[in-house]
Design an enzyme around this catalytic site. Structure first.
Site, PDB file in Angstrom:
ATOM      1  N   ALA A  65       0.873  -1.176   0.000  1.00  0.00           N
ATOM      2  CA  ALA A  65       0.000   0.000   0.000  1.00  0.00           C
ATOM      3  C   ALA A  65       0.908   1.223   0.000  1.00  0.00           C
ATOM      4  O   ALA A  65       2.069   1.152   0.419  1.00  0.00           O
ATOM      5  CB  ALA A  65      -0.878  -0.017   1.232  1.00  0.00           C
ATOM      6  N   GLY A 111       0.687  -5.022   0.839  1.00  0.00           N
ATOM      7  CA  GLY A 111      -0.509  -5.101  -0.002  1.00  0.00           C
ATOM      8  C   GLY A 111      -0.242  -5.771  -1.335  1.00  0.00           C
ATOM      9  O   GLY A 111      -1.165  -6.298  -1.967  1.00  0.00           O
ATOM     10  N   GLU A 114      -0.463  -9.374  -0.619  1.00  0.00           N
ATOM     11  CA  GLU A 114      -1.897  -9.642  -0.401  1.00  0.00           C
ATOM     12  C   GLU A 114      -2.663  -9.657  -1.725  1.00  0.00           C
ATOM     13  O   GLU A 114      -3.591 -10.452  -1.910  1.00  0.00           O
ATOM     14  CB  GLU A 114      -2.481  -8.594   0.546  1.00  0.00           C
ATOM     15  CG  GLU A 114      -1.929  -8.754   1.961  1.00  0.00           C
ATOM     16  CD  GLU A 114      -2.298  -7.599   2.865  1.00  0.00           C
ATOM     17  OE1 GLU A 114      -1.877  -6.453   2.568  1.00  0.00           O
ATOM     18  OE2 GLU A 114      -3.007  -7.813   3.846  1.00  0.00           O
ATOM     19  N   GLU A 134       4.542  -5.209   7.241  1.00  0.00           N
ATOM     20  CA  GLU A 134       3.755  -4.204   7.970  1.00  0.00           C
ATOM     21  C   GLU A 134       4.206  -4.033   9.415  1.00  0.00           C
ATOM     22  O   GLU A 134       4.114  -2.941   9.984  1.00  0.00           O
ATOM     23  CB  GLU A 134       2.259  -4.591   7.970  1.00  0.00           C
ATOM     24  CG  GLU A 134       1.570  -4.452   6.633  1.00  0.00           C
ATOM     25  CD  GLU A 134       1.685  -5.666   5.731  1.00  0.00           C
ATOM     26  OE1 GLU A 134       2.486  -6.573   6.030  1.00  0.00           O
ATOM     27  OE2 GLU A 134       0.979  -5.700   4.711  1.00  0.00           O
TER      28      GLU A 134
END
Ligand code: COA
Length: 259
Positions: A65, A111, A114, A134
């Site tokens: 992200a 992300g 993911e 993260e």
């Protein structure tokens, strides 16, 4: 048509390339919204039979992200970011009625990992690296990573990778079952397309039902066995089942219509 994505339809396969190579293809608000739109197209456009998600350039698939958008979020903003991503992109990929695979061409972090894990399966280039870093930012994965990584590689390895934030190389990702094939970068897209051509020649309704059933198994849903029986029955009511079985008995190749 898109600002942050490149799209190309090739023999029924839509190649979706996240195109922010100078920012390691990080998932900012615009990328999430545009991925949401292109996935709606994958669902609704009958010319699209399958999709590949990949990243622009030779370094990154997606390095997570976009961290520059995190500072102002706070509790409610963080929750909203994760919920929006799940709805627009991650759950939509997982539940897509057509195969969506990730061609991981470099860093696949946070992300990005993911995003790859939400796809039906993954192939990777030799230079690919996977991780959920993260924890280094005081965060946990928020786009489904705690759930999907555990489903894919099991509790112990998922715990270690998420708690340490370590990156693993493509070979280790393959050994763990996170990716199905590892290839030289130059061969990655061709391999993804080849696999999807093979799937496209199969009965599309059956492929959709396999996606639903396998997702239920991965999620440990109680109704998985009962739903498999129901969907098996539904396949018997398709023209493609008649074609597939007739073609076998007539010793010819089946031509499926998706009906
Ligand atoms: N969000 C926002 N920007 C990011 C980013 C992310 N997740 N990942 C990389 N970038 C940006 C960098 O800030 C840099 O921008 P700049 O050129 O304007 O300074 C650019 O992409 C190139 O990255 P850089 O770090 O210089 O490349 P590198 O080869 O040294 O390192 C990584 C590559 C992927 C190891 C490193 O960028 C990284 O650790 N990224 C963050 C990974 C992460 O924590 N993801 C989880 C987010 S929840």
């Amino acid at each position: 048509m898109y600002q942050t994505l490149l799209t190309e339809l090739d023999n029924g396969t839509l190649v979706i390339t996240i195109n922010r190579p100078d920012k390691m293809n990080a998932l900012n608000k615009d990328v999430i919204e545009e991925l949401g739109k292109v996935l709606d197209e994958v669902y609704s456009n009958a010319e699209i039979k399958a999709a590949i998600i990949t990243g622009a350039g030779e370094k990154a698939f997606v390095a997570g992200a976009d961290i520059t958008e995190f500072s102002e979020l706070g509790h409610d903003g963080g929750m909203a970011l994760a919920a929006k991503g799940a709805k627009l992109v991650f759950d939509k990929i997982e539940n897509a009625p057509k195969p969506v695979i990730a061609a991981v061409n470099g860093f696949s972090l946070g992300g990005g990992c993911e995003l790859a894990m939400a796809c039906h399966f993954r192939i990777a280039s030799e230079n690919a690296k996977f991780g959920q870093p993260e924890v280094n930012l005081g965060l946990i994965p928020g786009y489904g990573g705690t759930q999907r990584m555990t489903q894919l590689i099991g509790k112990s390895k998922a715990m270690e990778l998420m708690m340490t934030g370590d990156m693993i190389a493509a070979d280790e990702a393959k050994a763990l079952g996170l990716v199905n094939h590892v290839l030289p970068l130059a061969e990655l897209l061709a391999k993804a397309k080849e696999i999807l051509q093979k799937i496209q020649a199969k009965a599309p309704v059956a492929v959709s039902k396999i996606i639903l059933c396998v997702n239920e198994a991965a999620r440990g849903e109680k109704e998985g066995f009962a739903n498999e029986i129901k969907r098996f029955g539904e396949c018997f009511a398709t023209e493609d089942m008649v074609e597939g079985t007739t073609a076998f008995l007539e010793k010819r190749k089946a031509i499926f219509k998706g009906k």
